[in-house]
Design an enzyme around this catalytic site. Structure first.
Site, short mmCIF file in Angstrom:
data_model
loop_
_atom_site.label_atom_id
_atom_site.label_comp_id
_atom_site.label_asym_id
_atom_site.label_seq_id
_atom_site.Cartn_x
_atom_site.Cartn_y
_atom_site.Cartn_z
N TYR A 1 2.48 0.16 -9.94
CA TYR A 1 3.61 1.06 -9.67
C TYR A 1 3.59 2.15 -10.73
O TYR A 1 4.05 1.95 -11.85
CB TYR A 1 4.91 0.26 -9.69
N ASP B 1 2.28 1.81 -5.09
CA ASP B 1 2.96 3.10 -5.12
C ASP B 1 2.42 3.88 -6.31
O ASP B 1 2.82 3.67 -7.44
CB ASP B 1 4.47 2.85 -5.25
N HIS C 1 9.87 3.15 1.44
CA HIS C 1 8.43 3.12 1.66
C HIS C 1 8.14 2.27 2.90
O HIS C 1 9.02 1.59 3.41
CB HIS C 1 7.72 2.49 0.46
#
Length: 284
Positions: free
Chosen positions: A121, A161, A275
């Protein structure tokens, strides 16, 4: 009698999703999605919960490794799998750099082959602020680690991500975001070094560090498919999104891809995160 042909092994299905808080995601329908998706390995970002919470939501059929953020209720990355990881690692970069909750590596034995899965992330950043400096520090550490991972195994996937749209295809409104974190030229240059620049003939095919953006390889030179949309306004309904959730694979693993999917919700009110899951099948 001739022997019957062997049944091909089931592809390894690896999915990634920034859940924006796993407890909230399960309340909104993540469990139903997961129950019907036949995922073997699930990389999760922004867990924002304890390991006990995560294990309780997923159930006993899942083996979980989890790296929580230093600040409670922030970030957090996890990998859930149907089989137990042989080993996992969490440190990225120098000891003084706090990567907790943002980088988690795990090795799995799949049909006699070691597959390394990294749930990551990347910081969202904010242009011209210390948050952006922290993002660049993380990306520097990531660039240093990628060759080490490739040397460790020829089947590695870094997914999650990554909070950067590499190319104009990756953001619907790219012209309006060239000075915004997530599409800054300096950020995109990191991806040039990983995958090759947009105008490089060997982009996504050996340029840069040689890694492969599985999503772009599969979709081709088209807008998206996007993986994040703001909750605000009509962004989701108009598909005004960003493609910032990736599966970056070593060439050997990328060559084994048999399917790539972005599980976009059918309607705004059916979303359980801002998302959407990215799901890839690998024939190992």
């Amino acid at each position: 009698m001739p022997s019957s042909p062997a049944t091909p092994a089931k592809p390894l299905r690896i999915a990634s999703i920034n859940v924006n808080g796993v407890r909230a995601a399960f309340r909104k329908g993540m469990g139903d999605w997961l129950a019907g998706r036949d995922v073997d390995i699930l990389a999760i970002q922004e867990v924002r919960a304890s390991t006990d919470d995560l294990e309780g939501l997923l159930g006993p059929e899942w083996s979980v490794v989890h790296d929580a953020a230093t600040a409670k209720g922030r970030a957090g990355v996890a990998i859930a799998s149907r089989s137990t990881a042989t080993i996992h690692r969490v440190q990225l970069g120098a000891d003084e750099f706090d990567s907790a909750g943002r980088w988690l590596e795990a090795d799995y034995e799949v049909n006699g082959t070691i597959v390394t899965v990294v749930s990551t992330y990347v910081h969202s950043g904010e242009a011209d602020t210390p948050k952006q400096v922290e993002k660049y520090t993380f990306l520097d550490a990531m660039l240093a680690r990628l060759p080490e991972l490739a040397a460790h195994s020829d089947r590695v996937v870094v997914l999650g991500d990554l909070n950067v749209g590499h190319r104009r295809f990756d953001i619907k409104n790219w012209k309006g975001n060239v000075k915004r974190a997530g599409f800054l030229p300096e950020e995109r240059a990191y991806f040039d070094r990983i995958l090759g620049a947009e105008d490089d003939p060997a982009y996504n095919a050996g340029a840069g560090l040689g890694w492969v953006d599985v999503g772009r390889k599969w979709a081709g030179e088209v807008d998206g498919p996007f993986t994040w949309w703001s909750w605000r306004g009509q962004a989701f309904d108009n598909d005004t999104g960003w493609r910032i959730d990736y599966q970056l694979a070593t060439p050997a693993l990328a060559a084994s891809v048999t399917n790539y999917a972005v599980d976009r919700a059918a309607a705004y009110d059916q979303r359980w995160s801002d998302h959407t899951p990215v799901v890839v099948d690998y024939a190992i």
